[in-house]
Design an enzyme around this catalytic site. Structure first.
Site, PDB file in Angstrom:
ATOM      1  N   LYS A  13      -8.863   5.495  -9.548  1.00 32.48           N
ATOM      2  CA  LYS A  13      -9.894   6.944  -8.718  1.00 32.48           C
ATOM      3  C   LYS A  13      -9.474   7.920  -9.310  1.00 32.48           C
ATOM      4  CE  LYS A  13      -8.607   6.544  -4.828  1.00 32.48           C
ATOM      5  NZ  LYS A  13      -8.034   5.367  -4.111  1.00 32.48           N
ATOM      6  N   ARG A  88     -10.461   9.895   4.237  1.00 27.36           N
ATOM      7  CA  ARG A  88     -10.241   9.018   4.433  1.00 27.36           C
ATOM      8  C   ARG A  88     -10.188   8.086   5.446  1.00 27.36           C
ATOM      9  NH1 ARG A  88      -6.215   9.872  -0.515  1.00 27.36           N
ATOM     10  NH2 ARG A  88      -5.005   8.103  -0.598  1.00 27.36           N
ATOM     11  N   ARG A 127       4.335   1.413 -11.566  1.00 33.09           N
ATOM     12  CA  ARG A 127       4.355   2.664 -12.257  1.00 33.09           C
ATOM     13  C   ARG A 127       5.257   3.545 -12.656  1.00 33.09           C
ATOM     14  NH1 ARG A 127      -1.082   5.592  -9.383  1.00 33.09           N
ATOM     15  NH2 ARG A 127       0.757   6.205  -7.975  1.00 33.09           N
ATOM     16  N   ARG A 160       7.064   7.905  -8.295  1.00 29.53           N
ATOM     17  CA  ARG A 160       6.508   8.534  -7.311  1.00 29.53           C
ATOM     18  C   ARG A 160       7.195   8.158  -5.808  1.00 29.53           C
ATOM     19  NH1 ARG A 160       0.060   9.276  -6.767  1.00 29.53           N
ATOM     20  NH2 ARG A 160      -0.153   9.317  -4.685  1.00 29.53           N
ATOM     21  N   ARG A 171       0.443   2.020   2.626  1.00 32.34           N
ATOM     22  CA  ARG A 171      -0.580   2.388   2.663  1.00 32.34           C
ATOM     23  C   ARG A 171      -1.647   2.051   2.266  1.00 32.34           C
ATOM     24  NH1 ARG A 171       1.305   4.515  -3.494  1.00 32.34           N
ATOM     25  NH2 ARG A 171      -0.923   5.573  -3.728  1.00 32.34           N
TER      26      ARG A 171
HETATM   27  P1  AMP Z   1      -3.472   9.889  -3.085  1.00 34.66           P
HETATM   28  O1  AMP Z   1      -2.933  10.076  -4.536  1.00 34.66           O
HETATM   29  O2  AMP Z   1      -4.851  10.175  -3.284  1.00 34.66           O
HETATM   30  O3  AMP Z   1      -3.014   7.855  -3.256  1.00 34.66           O
HETATM   31  O4  AMP Z   1      -2.294  10.366  -1.794  1.00 34.66           O
HETATM   32  C1  AMP Z   1      -1.301  10.567  -1.872  1.00 34.66           C
HETATM   33  C2  AMP Z   1      -0.887  10.430  -0.250  1.00 34.66           C
HETATM   34  O5  AMP Z   1      -1.472  11.829   0.015  1.00 34.66           O
HETATM   35  C3  AMP Z   1      -1.517   9.202   0.952  1.00 34.66           C
HETATM   36  O6  AMP Z   1      -1.054   8.651   0.996  1.00 34.66           O
HETATM   37  C4  AMP Z   1      -1.652  10.136   1.930  1.00 34.66           C
HETATM   38  O7  AMP Z   1       0.124  10.199   3.093  1.00 34.66           O
HETATM   39  C5  AMP Z   1      -1.648  11.849   1.842  1.00 34.66           C
HETATM   40  N1  AMP Z   1      -3.478  11.940   1.725  1.00 34.66           N
HETATM   41  C6  AMP Z   1      -4.208  12.202   0.358  1.00 34.66           C
HETATM   42  N2  AMP Z   1      -5.485  12.473   0.534  1.00 34.66           N
HETATM   43  C7  AMP Z   1      -5.646  12.018   1.757  1.00 34.66           C
HETATM   44  C8  AMP Z   1      -6.241  11.935   2.805  1.00 34.66           C
HETATM   45  N3  AMP Z   1      -8.282  12.694   2.363  1.00 34.66           N
HETATM   46  N4  AMP Z   1      -6.693  12.892   4.386  1.00 34.66           N
HETATM   47  C9  AMP Z   1      -4.720  12.314   4.894  1.00 34.66           C
HETATM   48  N5  AMP Z   1      -4.118  12.112   3.541  1.00 34.66           N
HETATM   49  C10 AMP Z   1      -4.324  11.880   2.533  1.00 34.66           C
END
Ligand code: AMP
Length: 215
Positions: A13, A88, A127, A160, A171
């Site tokens: 994404k 989400r 990664r 990360r 996740r």
């Molecule tokens: P991402 O980089 O989008 O995979 O986000 C990394 C982490 O941030 C996720 O595993 C969640 O813990 C948190 N996170 C990001 N976006 C959201 C969202 N819209 N709602 C809740 N948690 C989020």
């Protein structure tokens, strides 16, 4: 043009969203990036969010909605948004619908990047990021010339925190349980939902997304 990109963590994404945003002068709104910025800056919000992020859990809706509201109402209205990693939960989708209505915006498309779980685990567990210049590597598909060292700047490569295999698996569970239903929510609301095969090259996926956007 306002588009939501769905897909499990590591589906691409961020990569695809950044390419689309650049090409069409849209704003990529990534809640994950906003949270990581807050963690890096050491704000109270960042410290609180980090606990959830490291465990692979979702950060509470109120926190996320506060961040999104701030970006979308800060006076510099973007010509369009690519939402990446948001919404989400269905509560977030409902709040986004309300906010868009108030801002007189309409969602044009919902895109889902489909990638199977084992490929995701491989992509994310492998990664690595350069701690100095943020270049991205993968021990399986794009390894550095010298293990643990960045090819570009020689910086140390790190994982990360939430890319460890156990966290990635959590996740994925959270995605299936809480975020996949949001796609169904949009479908029921009558929005066109487009599934794109994310198990292909960056270019092939980007071509499909471009074709969708042109439509
Ligand atoms: P991402 O980089 O989008 O995979 O986000 C990394 C982490 O941030 C996720 O595993 C969640 O813990 C948190 N996170 C990001 N976006 C959201 C969202 N819209 N709602 C809740 N948690 C989020």
């Amino acid at each position: 043009m306002d588009v939501i990109l769905f897909g499990p963590p590591g589906a691409g994404k961020g990569t695809q969203g950044a390419l689309l945003a650049e090409r069409h002068r849209l704003l990529r709104l990534s809640t994950g990036d906003l949270l990581r910025d807050a963690v890096r800056e050491g704000t109270q919000l960042g410290r609180e969010a980090k606990r959830y992020m490291d465990a692979g859990e979702l950060v509470p809706d109120e926190v996320i909605l506060g961040l999104v509201h701030e970006v979308m109402t800060n006076g510099t209205a973007a010509s369009g948004y690519i939402f990446d990693g948001f919404p989400r939960t269905t509560a977030q989708a409902e709040a986004l619908t309300d906010l868009m209505r108030r801002l007189h915006r309409t969602l044009d498309a919902v895109v889902v990047l489909d990638v199977d779980d084992e490929s995701i685990v491989k992509r994310l567990a492998g990664r690595l990021w350069c701690s100095q210049c943020s270049a991205v590597y993968n021990v399986y598909t794009n390894p550095p010339a010298v293990p643990g060292k960045c090819d570009i700047c020689g910086g140390a490569l790190v994982q990360r925190d939430d890319d460890r295999e156990d966290t990635v698996r959590r996740r994925l569970e959270v995605y299936r349980a809480q975020t996949a239903p949001v796609v169904a929510w949009y479908r029921n609301a009558g929005l066109p939902v487009h599934n794109v095969d994310g198990n292909r090259s960056v270019d092939a996926i980007q071509n499909d997304l471009e074709a969708l956007i042109r439509k």
